[in-house]
Design a protein around this motif. Structure first.
Motif, PDB file in Angstrom:
ATOM      1  N   ASP A  31      17.992 -24.514 -14.869  1.00  0.00           N
ATOM      2  CA  ASP A  31      18.645 -25.674 -15.982  1.00  0.00           C
ATOM      3  C   ASP A  31      18.181 -25.318 -17.252  1.00  0.00           C
ATOM      4  N   LEU A  32      17.940 -24.026 -17.734  1.00  0.00           N
ATOM      5  CA  LEU A  32      16.973 -23.843 -18.912  1.00  0.00           C
ATOM      6  C   LEU A  32      17.994 -24.187 -20.150  1.00  0.00           C
ATOM      7  N   HIS A  33      19.316 -24.176 -20.116  1.00  0.00           N
ATOM      8  CA  HIS A  33      20.272 -24.782 -20.936  1.00  0.00           C
ATOM      9  C   HIS A  33      19.997 -24.300 -22.493  1.00  0.00           C
ATOM     10  N   GLY A  75      19.976 -20.554 -12.857  1.00  0.00           N
ATOM     11  CA  GLY A  75      21.474 -20.833 -13.749  1.00  0.00           C
ATOM     12  C   GLY A  75      21.375 -22.150 -14.596  1.00  0.00           C
ATOM     13  N   ASP A  76      22.507 -22.280 -15.033  1.00  0.00           N
ATOM     14  CA  ASP A  76      22.690 -22.954 -16.391  1.00  0.00           C
ATOM     15  C   ASP A  76      21.814 -22.719 -17.362  1.00  0.00           C
ATOM     16  N   HIS A 117      27.556 -24.571 -16.112  1.00  0.00           N
ATOM     17  CA  HIS A 117      27.684 -24.462 -17.522  1.00  0.00           C
ATOM     18  C   HIS A 117      27.537 -23.310 -17.740  1.00  0.00           C
ATOM     19  N   ASP A 118      27.216 -22.120 -17.043  1.00  0.00           N
ATOM     20  CA  ASP A 118      27.465 -20.781 -17.702  1.00  0.00           C
ATOM     21  C   ASP A 118      28.890 -20.300 -17.907  1.00  0.00           C
ATOM     22  N   PHE A 119      29.697 -21.061 -17.094  1.00  0.00           N
ATOM     23  CA  PHE A 119      31.142 -20.517 -17.338  1.00  0.00           C
ATOM     24  C   PHE A 119      31.928 -21.363 -18.397  1.00  0.00           C
ATOM     25  N   ASP A 120      31.251 -21.996 -19.272  1.00  0.00           N
ATOM     26  CA  ASP A 120      31.653 -23.138 -20.374  1.00  0.00           C
ATOM     27  C   ASP A 120      32.416 -22.349 -21.390  1.00  0.00           C
ATOM     28  N   PHE A 121      31.798 -21.280 -21.790  1.00  0.00           N
ATOM     29  CA  PHE A 121      32.670 -20.298 -22.881  1.00  0.00           C
ATOM     30  C   PHE A 121      33.580 -19.399 -22.327  1.00  0.00           C
ATOM     31  N   GLY A 122      33.993 -19.562 -21.120  1.00  0.00           N
ATOM     32  CA  GLY A 122      34.784 -18.397 -20.665  1.00  0.00           C
ATOM     33  C   GLY A 122      34.151 -17.339 -20.016  1.00  0.00           C
ATOM     34  N   LEU A 123      34.960 -16.650 -19.340  1.00  0.00           N
ATOM     35  CA  LEU A 123      34.374 -15.462 -18.473  1.00  0.00           C
ATOM     36  C   LEU A 123      34.227 -14.147 -19.282  1.00  0.00           C
ATOM     37  N   GLY A 124      34.752 -14.230 -20.540  1.00  0.00           N
ATOM     38  CA  GLY A 124      34.622 -13.095 -21.494  1.00  0.00           C
ATOM     39  C   GLY A 124      33.206 -13.226 -22.099  1.00  0.00           C
ATOM     40  N   GLN A 183      32.599 -27.431  -7.458  1.00  0.00           N
ATOM     41  CA  GLN A 183      33.603 -28.206  -8.392  1.00  0.00           C
ATOM     42  C   GLN A 183      33.778 -27.578  -9.914  1.00  0.00           C
ATOM     43  N   VAL A 184      33.016 -26.554 -10.079  1.00  0.00           N
ATOM     44  CA  VAL A 184      33.216 -25.846 -11.418  1.00  0.00           C
ATOM     45  C   VAL A 184      34.704 -25.441 -11.592  1.00  0.00           C
TER      46      VAL A 184
END
Length: 639
Positions: A31-33, A75-76, A117-124, A183-184
């Motif tokens: 969770d380095l975020h 992750g995150d 949250h690594d998916f928040d900006f989309g897969l691209g 849940q993602v």
């Protein structure tokens, strides 16, 4: 790179290490975020207890203490701070490696997994970032369907030569797999639906552990972007760390996601099915470490390796010694390119965060946002409502429905600590201020809800408070449950309601149903005074995270989706600020209040900088009462 701090304790679990054998040290971040440096871009000043660069000194120290060391990330990693947004902006040259991955490459990570949250900006955007990683990425509970997984694989075996305590070499094959909360698929639905599918963690990790063993792994490590949870949690749950520790064939578990530390003073070491586990906080606050004492099989015997003992610790980022700083500085001197890249990212992030948006006539602070409606949550509510109005304009079937805006004080203390508050002064509003008010990349969504669902929604938010015994004769009682995350306190703007703290909360801080009785919400009505009928229909504008039940809001998840967007709520906030023809001065709607409890005195814990807002303190009828041992300011208030 500035590194400073004082000694901080660590916490151990498990049996002591035997005097002989092979010691394998597993280091972990989680969770380095996007906290790369010890710097707070929201306030534009250094912050010494966060940042991956701080942990670099601890990583070097830990490696120096054990010749057999592996480093993992849980992750995150790529989202959550202005650095993450700047990395996608026009200020970063196209094709550059993501700043977080640049440092992770330099630190020599052995493997990593992905968080939700690594998916928040989309897969691209995710694939573009991972393309720069020089370490493998594992994720064992995702079906990529027709989507290119890029460098991500379900699991892998790290083939290493380790030495025992006599200096003799041995070949050790370490299996590694990872998991993300299923849940993602709801939280990032607009990005992921139809492109990937995420399965339940426990069966996937059981299958991956068995497959890695079959492929020849001597030990198996699970990187689980999942909190510890409870021993009785359902197998399909979001936080299942304790249950993961019981899976046959798993030798170590790295937990995360909930931003906690384990072991900790609040949650001392407990048996976890014999499998060691560590959870290293968030934002680079701690380094996790598991030491496994392994018995190597005799060469040619065909017998398996055996875990004879283990020790798990978490070490605070501030636990850096002078010799740690000197060792890190010597390493950096040999890597001028790394210093240059990190400094360039830092400068670009500060320029990005300093972009002007507008002005505010009032401060936006969240020191008392859980006690009464405030300007900080009001400006979010107003921005969401402004974004929702065009979505309704051409829908005659929706035109007559009341529009409710669910606004949240994302940084308002609690388990985030005494410094975790937003405090934007009156005057210029910059992009970093908008990110401070709304730090997540959640999309905006419009829902249709019944009155009954709105009531249940509010009951979950009302779990933020401890139960209060009525009457003036009682000693001061703590009001806020510090285990409650402030980002789960939704204020439903457009409604009026009372919160009766003499009654038990329906759920605990984590959302588990404890008291299915009448709850705490009273006198629920619209802003014009009309009562909210259970069968009536309403529109609610909120985030895609909340609409997916994020934060354990089943009522929000049960609502009907009218319109969903991948455009972040923060973009709506930025647009609202920029569209204002004058300084912002939001009219604060009196959404909620506490039911009078006969003059009962409560203690409100908040940030020490709340003292800089005496008008707010006075308006709420509060009296300062010193500071507690955790650094929170105490205020007394009568209800």
């Amino acid at each position: 790179m500035t590194i400073a701090g004082t000694r901080s304790g660590t916490h151990a679990a498990g049996a002591g290490l035997a005097a002989a054998g092979v010691r394998l040290r597993i280091l972990a971040t989680s969770d380095l975020h996007a906290h790369l440096l010890p710097f707070n871009y929201f306030s534009d000043r250094p912050e010494q207890d966060v940042g991956l660069s701080n942990l670099a000194a601890l990583i070097q120290r830990a490696r120096a203490g054990c010749p057999n060391t592996l480093l993992f990330d849980n992750g995150d990693t790529l989202q959550g701070a202005p650095l993450a947004d700047a990395a996608l902006s026009d200020l970063m040259p196209r094709g550059d490696t993501h700043p977080m991955i640049t440092l992770m490459n330099a630190l020599g990570y052995d493997a990593a997994t992905l968080g939700n949250h690594d998916f928040d900006f989309g897969l691209g955007a995710l694939q573009q970032a991972l393309a720069g990683a020089r370490y493998p990425v594992v994720l064992g509970n995702v079906d990529w369907m027709a989507t290119d997984p890029g460098p991500v694989r379900p699991g892998l075996i790290l083939d290493r030569v380790v030495v025992d305590e006599d200096g003799a070499p041995h070949r050790l094959r370490v299996g590694v797999t990872g998991a993300v909360p299923p849940q993602v698929m709801r939280w990032a639905r607009a990005h992921l639906q139809g492109r990937i599918d995420v399965g339940h963690i426990l069966p996937a990790m059981s299958q991956q552990a068995a497959a890695l063993r079959e492929a020849g792994a001597d030990i198996v490590v699970v990187l689980a972007h999942s909190g510890l949870g409870h021993d009785t949690d359902a197998s399909e749950g979001e936080n299942v760390g304790r249950l993961l520790a019981r899976i046959d064939g798993v030798d170590a578990v790295i937990a995360g996601h909930t931003h906690r530390t384990f072991p900790s003073a609040e949650e001392p070491p407990t048996p976890l099915g014999g499998t060691p586990m560590v959870q290293p906080g968030c934002w680079g606050s701690h380094l996790g470490q598991i030491d496994l004492d392994l018995a190597a099989p005799p060469i040619g015997s065909g017998r398996p390796w055996r875990v004879r003992g283990s020790e798990a610790v978490v070490t605070a980022a501030t636990d850096i010694r002078d010799e740690d700083r000197e060792r890190l500085w010597d390493s950096l001197q040999r890597m001028p390119g790394l210093q240059r890249d990190i400094l360039r990212s830092h400068r670009a992030t500060r320029r990005y965060s300093a972009r002007a948006l507008g002005r505010t006539a009032v401060p936006f602070e969240t020191y008392f946002s859980l006690i009464a409606p405030c300007a900080a949550t009001q400006v979010i509510a107003d921005a969401q409502r402004a974004a929702a109005v065009p979505l309704i304009r051409d829908r005659p079937d929706l035109a007559g429905l009341p529009l409710i805006s669910a606004a949240t004080p994302f940084k308002s203390g609690g388990r985030g600590g005494p410094l975790e508050y937003t405090d934007v002064p009156a005057g210029p509003l910059l992009l970093r201020h908008a990110a401070d008010l709304y730090g997540y990349s959640n999309g905006l969504i419009l829902l249709r809800a019944s009155g009954a669902l709105l009531r249940d929604w509010l009951e979950r938010s009302a779990s933020a408070f401890n139960r209060v015994v009525p009457g003036a004769g009682c000693a001061p009682q703590p009001l806020l449950d510090r285990a409650f995350a402030s980002y789960n306190f939704d204020r439903l703007d457009g409604l009026r309601y009372d919160i009766d703290l003499s009654q038990p909360a329906r759920t605990d801080a984590e959302g588990t149903l404890c008291h299915p009785g009448p709850g705490r919400i009273r006198n629920l009505r619209l802003s014009d005074g009309r009562p909210v009928e259970d069968t009536a229909s309403f529109l609610v504008v909120t985030s895609t995270y909340r609409a997916a039940g994020g934060g354990h809001f089943p009522a929000a998840q049960a609502c009907e989706t009218i319109h969903e967007s991948t455009d972040p709520v923060r973009d709506a906030l930025v647009a609202h600020i920029m569209a204002s023809p004058c300084d912002l001065d939001p009219v604060i709607e009196p959404s909620f209040r506490f039911t009078p409890l006969g003059g009962a005195t409560v203690v409100v814990h908040t940030g020490p900088s709340a003292a800089a807002h005496p008008d707010r303190v006075h308006a709420l009828g509060m009296t300062a009462d010193g500071t507690d041992e955790d650094g929170f300011a105490r205020y007394l208030m009568r209800i």
